[in-house]
Design a protein around this motif. Structure first.
Motif, PDB file in Angstrom:
ATOM      1  N   VAL A  50       0.846  -1.188   0.000  1.00 49.80           N
ATOM      2  CA  VAL A  50       0.000   0.000   0.000  1.00 49.80           C
ATOM      3  C   VAL A  50       0.881   1.237   0.000  1.00 49.80           C
ATOM      4  O   VAL A  50       1.842   1.318   0.762  1.00 49.80           O
ATOM      5  CB  VAL A  50      -0.919   0.034   1.251  1.00 49.80           C
ATOM      6  N   SER A  51       0.556   2.181  -0.864  1.00 44.80           N
ATOM      7  CA  SER A  51       1.214   3.484  -0.838  1.00 44.80           C
ATOM      8  C   SER A  51       0.115   4.534  -0.997  1.00 44.80           C
ATOM      9  O   SER A  51      -0.968   4.248  -1.486  1.00 44.80           O
ATOM     10  CB  SER A  51       2.255   3.621  -1.943  1.00 44.80           C
ATOM     11  N   TYR A  52       0.396   5.745  -0.544  1.00 46.57           N
ATOM     12  CA  TYR A  52      -0.620   6.778  -0.634  1.00 46.57           C
ATOM     13  C   TYR A  52       0.016   8.125  -0.918  1.00 46.57           C
ATOM     14  O   TYR A  52       1.201   8.340  -0.672  1.00 46.57           O
ATOM     15  CB  TYR A  52      -1.454   6.856   0.649  1.00 46.57           C
ATOM     16  N   THR A  53      -0.785   9.016  -1.460  1.00 48.41           N
ATOM     17  CA  THR A  53      -0.385  10.377  -1.727  1.00 48.41           C
ATOM     18  C   THR A  53      -1.468  11.301  -1.196  1.00 48.41           C
ATOM     19  O   THR A  53      -2.650  11.087  -1.485  1.00 48.41           O
ATOM     20  CB  THR A  53      -0.212  10.615  -3.246  1.00 48.41           C
ATOM     21  N   GLU A  54      -1.080  12.277  -0.408  1.00 52.14           N
ATOM     22  CA  GLU A  54      -2.033  13.258   0.097  1.00 52.14           C
ATOM     23  C   GLU A  54      -2.144  14.385  -0.900  1.00 52.14           C
ATOM     24  O   GLU A  54      -1.134  14.930  -1.345  1.00 52.14           O
ATOM     25  CB  GLU A  54      -1.595  13.799   1.439  1.00 52.14           C
ATOM     26  N   VAL A  55      -3.365  14.749  -1.259  1.00 49.85           N
ATOM     27  CA  VAL A  55      -3.610  15.842  -2.177  1.00 49.85           C
ATOM     28  C   VAL A  55      -4.531  16.829  -1.492  1.00 49.85           C
ATOM     29  O   VAL A  55      -5.601  16.457  -1.025  1.00 49.85           O
ATOM     30  CB  VAL A  55      -4.258  15.330  -3.490  1.00 49.85           C
ATOM     31  N   PHE A  56      -4.111  18.066  -1.410  1.00 46.87           N
ATOM     32  CA  PHE A  56      -4.908  19.103  -0.770  1.00 46.87           C
ATOM     33  C   PHE A  56      -5.357  20.116  -1.816  1.00 46.87           C
ATOM     34  O   PHE A  56      -4.589  20.500  -2.678  1.00 46.87           O
ATOM     35  CB  PHE A  56      -4.111  19.818   0.313  1.00 46.87           C
ATOM     36  N   ASP A  57      -6.611  20.535  -1.708  1.00 52.39           N
ATOM     37  CA  ASP A  57      -7.126  21.560  -2.629  1.00 52.39           C
ATOM     38  C   ASP A  57      -6.940  22.928  -2.035  1.00 52.39           C
ATOM     39  O   ASP A  57      -6.995  23.177  -0.913  1.00 52.39           O
ATOM     40  CB  ASP A  57      -8.607  21.335  -2.889  1.00 52.39           C
TER      41      ASP A  57
END
Length: 57
Positions: A50-57
């Protein structure tokens, strides 16, 4: 899930969550509220990475 639901999950109590079963990758999940949350991945019985990327608007 929020902290209360995560603790209920750990305790074996009833809890609410957003998401579901996914059999494709990658997937995009959106947190349904503005706060910290817990991402829980149950891959039983398979082992997955599992890998993840945080994306903020």
């Amino acid at each position: 899930m929020d902290s209360d639901c995560y603790q209920a999950c750990l305790d074996g109590d009833e809890y609410e969550y957003y998401g579901g079963f996914y059999d494709v990758s990658p997937i995009v999940l959106e947190v349904p509220y503005d706060d910290y949350g817990h991402l829980v991945v149950d891959s039983h019985p398979r082992r997955i990475k599992v890998s993840y990327t945080e994306v903020f608007d």
